[in-house]
Design a protein around this motif. Structure first.
Motif, PDB file in Angstrom:
ATOM      1  N   PRO A  77       0.822  -1.212   0.000  1.00 57.26           N
ATOM      2  CA  PRO A  77       0.000   0.000   0.000  1.00 57.26           C
ATOM      3  C   PRO A  77       0.860   1.267   0.000  1.00 57.26           C
ATOM      4  CG  PRO A  77      -0.823  -1.578   1.598  1.00 57.26           C
ATOM      5  CD  PRO A  77       0.503  -2.106   1.099  1.00 57.26           C
ATOM      6  N   GLY A  78       0.445   2.244  -0.833  1.00 54.06           N
ATOM      7  CA  GLY A  78       1.179   3.499  -0.931  1.00 54.06           C
ATOM      8  C   GLY A  78       2.167   3.541  -2.075  1.00 54.06           C
ATOM      9  N   LYS A  79       2.544   2.386  -2.596  1.00 53.89           N
ATOM     10  CA  LYS A  79       3.521   2.333  -3.682  1.00 53.89           C
ATOM     11  C   LYS A  79       2.910   2.790  -5.008  1.00 53.89           C
ATOM     12  CE  LYS A  79       6.729  -0.870  -5.945  1.00 53.89           C
ATOM     13  NZ  LYS A  79       7.210  -2.266  -5.988  1.00 53.89           N
ATOM     14  N   HIS A  80       1.634   2.534  -5.200  1.00 53.53           N
ATOM     15  CA  HIS A  80       0.928   2.866  -6.445  1.00 53.53           C
ATOM     16  C   HIS A  80      -0.329   3.673  -6.102  1.00 53.53           C
ATOM     17  CE1 HIS A  80       3.368  -0.089  -8.695  1.00 53.53           C
ATOM     18  NE2 HIS A  80       3.183  -0.897  -7.661  1.00 53.53           N
ATOM     19  N   PRO A  81      -0.198   4.971  -5.874  1.00 52.18           N
ATOM     20  CA  PRO A  81      -1.348   5.752  -5.400  1.00 52.18           C
ATOM     21  C   PRO A  81      -2.551   5.740  -6.351  1.00 52.18           C
ATOM     22  CG  PRO A  81       0.541   7.176  -5.869  1.00 52.18           C
ATOM     23  CD  PRO A  81       1.008   5.768  -5.973  1.00 52.18           C
ATOM     24  N   ASN A  82      -2.320   5.669  -7.649  1.00 50.90           N
ATOM     25  CA  ASN A  82      -3.459   5.658  -8.576  1.00 50.90           C
ATOM     26  C   ASN A  82      -4.224   4.340  -8.525  1.00 50.90           C
ATOM     27  OD1 ASN A  82      -3.127   8.310  -9.563  1.00 50.90           O
ATOM     28  ND2 ASN A  82      -1.438   7.613 -10.837  1.00 50.90           N
ATOM     29  N   ILE A  83      -3.543   3.270  -8.177  1.00 51.81           N
ATOM     30  CA  ILE A  83      -4.213   1.985  -7.986  1.00 51.81           C
ATOM     31  C   ILE A  83      -4.872   1.959  -6.605  1.00 51.81           C
ATOM     32  CG2 ILE A  83      -3.917  -0.520  -7.878  1.00 51.81           C
ATOM     33  CD1 ILE A  83      -1.530  -0.179  -9.817  1.00 51.81           C
ATOM     34  N   ASP A  84      -4.180   2.480  -5.602  1.00 52.98           N
ATOM     35  CA  ASP A  84      -4.756   2.559  -4.254  1.00 52.98           C
ATOM     36  C   ASP A  84      -6.089   3.303  -4.285  1.00 52.98           C
ATOM     37  OD1 ASP A  84      -2.482   1.286  -3.278  1.00 52.98           O
ATOM     38  OD2 ASP A  84      -1.557   3.139  -2.545  1.00 52.98           O
ATOM     39  N   ARG A  85      -6.165   4.364  -5.084  1.00 51.00           N
ATOM     40  CA  ARG A  85      -7.398   5.138  -5.187  1.00 51.00           C
ATOM     41  C   ARG A  85      -8.540   4.269  -5.708  1.00 51.00           C
ATOM     42  NH1 ARG A  85      -5.616   8.545  -8.389  1.00 51.00           N
ATOM     43  NH2 ARG A  85      -4.762   9.910  -6.797  1.00 51.00           N
ATOM     44  N   LEU A  86      -8.245   3.380  -6.651  1.00 47.21           N
ATOM     45  CA  LEU A  86      -9.274   2.491  -7.184  1.00 47.21           C
ATOM     46  C   LEU A  86      -9.750   1.502  -6.127  1.00 47.21           C
ATOM     47  CD1 LEU A  86      -7.897   1.824 -10.781  1.00 47.21           C
ATOM     48  CD2 LEU A  86      -9.655   3.473 -10.061  1.00 47.21           C
ATOM     49  N   PHE A  87      -8.827   0.990  -5.304  1.00 49.92           N
ATOM     50  CA  PHE A  87      -9.230   0.123  -4.188  1.00 49.92           C
ATOM     51  C   PHE A  87     -10.192   0.878  -3.269  1.00 49.92           C
ATOM     52  CE2 PHE A  87      -5.039  -2.263  -4.671  1.00 49.92           C
ATOM     53  CZ  PHE A  87      -5.627  -3.437  -5.099  1.00 49.92           C
ATOM     54  N   GLU A  88      -9.860   2.145  -2.966  1.00 51.05           N
ATOM     55  CA  GLU A  88     -10.685   2.958  -2.076  1.00 51.05           C
ATOM     56  C   GLU A  88     -12.066   3.209  -2.668  1.00 51.05           C
ATOM     57  OE1 GLU A  88      -8.361   6.486  -1.355  1.00 51.05           O
ATOM     58  OE2 GLU A  88      -6.703   5.316  -0.528  1.00 51.05           O
ATOM     59  N   LEU A  89     -12.112   3.536  -3.956  1.00 52.10           N
ATOM     60  CA  LEU A  89     -13.407   3.780  -4.610  1.00 52.10           C
ATOM     61  C   LEU A  89     -14.265   2.528  -4.616  1.00 52.10           C
ATOM     62  CD1 LEU A  89     -12.354   5.983  -7.660  1.00 52.10           C
ATOM     63  CD2 LEU A  89     -13.824   6.666  -5.750  1.00 52.10           C
ATOM     64  N   ARG A  90     -13.652   1.409  -4.880  1.00 57.66           N
ATOM     65  CA  ARG A  90     -14.393   0.149  -4.908  1.00 57.66           C
ATOM     66  C   ARG A  90     -14.956  -0.170  -3.524  1.00 57.66           C
ATOM     67  NH1 ARG A  90     -11.512  -5.339  -6.716  1.00 57.66           N
ATOM     68  NH2 ARG A  90     -10.593  -5.075  -4.663  1.00 57.66           N
ATOM     69  N   ALA A  91     -14.153   0.034  -2.494  1.00 53.84           N
ATOM     70  CA  ALA A  91     -14.575  -0.283  -1.135  1.00 53.84           C
ATOM     71  C   ALA A  91     -15.620   0.702  -0.612  1.00 53.84           C
ATOM     72  CB  ALA A  91     -13.368  -0.307  -0.201  1.00 53.84           C
ATOM     73  N   ALA A  92     -15.449   1.979  -0.936  1.00 50.08           N
ATOM     74  CA  ALA A  92     -16.328   3.015  -0.386  1.00 50.08           C
ATOM     75  C   ALA A  92     -17.654   3.119  -1.128  1.00 50.08           C
ATOM     76  CB  ALA A  92     -15.620   4.364  -0.407  1.00 50.08           C
ATOM     77  N   GLY A  93     -17.670   2.669  -2.368  1.00 54.89           N
ATOM     78  CA  GLY A  93     -18.890   2.766  -3.145  1.00 54.89           C
ATOM     79  C   GLY A  93     -19.259   4.191  -3.520  1.00 54.89           C
ATOM     80  N   LYS A  94     -18.290   5.105  -3.503  1.00 51.66           N
ATOM     81  CA  LYS A  94     -18.579   6.475  -3.908  1.00 51.66           C
ATOM     82  C   LYS A  94     -18.010   6.716  -5.300  1.00 51.66           C
ATOM     83  CE  LYS A  94     -15.278   9.684  -2.300  1.00 51.66           C
ATOM     84  NZ  LYS A  94     -14.889  10.678  -1.330  1.00 51.66           N
ATOM     85  N   ALA A  95     -18.336   7.856  -5.869  1.00 52.59           N
ATOM     86  CA  ALA A  95     -17.892   8.160  -7.228  1.00 52.59           C
ATOM     87  C   ALA A  95     -17.159   9.492  -7.266  1.00 52.59           C
ATOM     88  CB  ALA A  95     -19.082   8.195  -8.174  1.00 52.59           C
ATOM     89  N   LEU A  96     -16.249   9.587  -8.219  1.00 52.06           N
ATOM     90  CA  LEU A  96     -15.555  10.843  -8.484  1.00 52.06           C
ATOM     91  C   LEU A  96     -15.853  11.259  -9.919  1.00 52.06           C
ATOM     92  CD1 LEU A  96     -12.036  10.100  -6.936  1.00 52.06           C
ATOM     93  CD2 LEU A  96     -13.871  11.472  -5.936  1.00 52.06           C
ATOM     94  N   ALA A  97     -16.060  12.546 -10.114  1.00 55.71           N
ATOM     95  CA  ALA A  97     -16.221  13.082 -11.454  1.00 55.71           C
ATOM     96  C   ALA A  97     -14.842  13.250 -12.087  1.00 55.71           C
ATOM     97  CB  ALA A  97     -16.948  14.416 -11.401  1.00 55.71           C
ATOM     98  N   VAL A  98     -14.815  13.385 -13.398  1.00 55.61           N
ATOM     99  CA  VAL A  98     -13.567  13.523 -14.135  1.00 55.61           C
ATOM    100  C   VAL A  98     -13.618  14.798 -14.955  1.00 55.61           C
ATOM    101  CG1 VAL A  98     -12.133  12.500 -15.949  1.00 55.61           C
ATOM    102  CG2 VAL A  98     -13.259  11.024 -14.267  1.00 55.61           C
ATOM    103  N   ARG A  99     -12.506  15.544 -14.932  1.00 55.50           N
ATOM    104  CA  ARG A  99     -12.355  16.708 -15.795  1.00 55.50           C
ATOM    105  C   ARG A  99     -11.104  16.501 -16.642  1.00 55.50           C
ATOM    106  NH1 ARG A  99     -13.015  21.946 -12.780  1.00 55.50           N
ATOM    107  NH2 ARG A  99     -11.159  21.288 -11.660  1.00 55.50           N
ATOM    108  N   LEU A 100     -11.265  16.590 -17.945  1.00 56.32           N
ATOM    109  CA  LEU A 100     -10.143  16.433 -18.858  1.00 56.32           C
ATOM    110  C   LEU A 100      -9.493  17.799 -19.082  1.00 56.32           C
ATOM    111  CD1 LEU A 100     -11.820  14.112 -21.507  1.00 56.32           C
ATOM    112  CD2 LEU A 100     -10.488  13.456 -19.495  1.00 56.32           C
ATOM    113  N   VAL A 101      -8.160  17.813 -19.091  1.00 55.15           N
ATOM    114  CA  VAL A 101      -7.411  19.043 -19.318  1.00 55.15           C
ATOM    115  C   VAL A 101      -6.700  18.890 -20.657  1.00 55.15           C
ATOM    116  CG1 VAL A 101      -5.648  20.605 -18.419  1.00 55.15           C
ATOM    117  CG2 VAL A 101      -7.102  19.313 -16.828  1.00 55.15           C
ATOM    118  N   ALA A 102      -7.101  19.684 -21.628  1.00 54.51           N
ATOM    119  CA  ALA A 102      -6.550  19.584 -22.983  1.00 54.51           C
ATOM    120  C   ALA A 102      -5.084  19.977 -23.018  1.00 54.51           C
ATOM    121  CB  ALA A 102      -7.347  20.465 -23.941  1.00 54.51           C
ATOM    122  N   ALA A 103      -4.365  19.379 -23.953  1.00 49.85           N
ATOM    123  CA  ALA A 103      -2.936  19.685 -24.133  1.00 49.85           C
ATOM    124  C   ALA A 103      -2.784  21.033 -24.809  1.00 49.85           C
ATOM    125  CB  ALA A 103      -2.276  18.597 -24.961  1.00 49.85           C
TER     126      ALA A 103
END
Length: 103
Positions: A77-103
């Motif tokens: 845990p902590g080595k891959h924060p973007n994967i850890d976040r997915l574990f948290e979302l799956r466990a918590a059952g909550k959702a996050l919105a996404v905003r795309l930032v153009a290049a």
């Protein structure tokens, strides 16, 4: 499939400089299109395209896309924060919105 093989199946993100995850109006994470984060940007972008937001179902799909890195993240845990976040979302059952930032 390995993570590198999974990535090859995902849409490119050349048109993005970043992707932001929002809890309401608050940016809780930013994944940039740069070395060390570009693979995660592709995964999160693909999840956004498929699901429209990041929720438990999208997180479960994302953990499958990360392939062998998911096992490593679970063991360290902590080595891959973007994967850890997915574990948290799956466990918590909550959702996050996404905003795309153009290049």
């Amino acid at each position: 499939m390995k993570f590198s093989e999974q990535l090859a199946t995902l849409p490119t993100v050349d048109h993005l400089s970043a992707l932001e995850l929002l809890d309401g109006d608050t940016v809780v994470a930013r994944i940039e299109n740069k070395p060390g984060q570009a693979g995660s940007l592709r995964v999160y972008h693909a999840l956004y395209q498929e699901f429209g937001a990041l929720d438990a179902i999208a997180a479960d799909r994302g953990l499958r896309l990360y392939a062998e890195h998911t096992d490593d993240a679970e063991a360290h845990p902590g080595k891959h924060p973007n994967i850890d976040r997915l574990f948290e979302l799956r466990a918590a059952g909550k959702a996050l919105a996404v905003r795309l930032v153009a290049a």
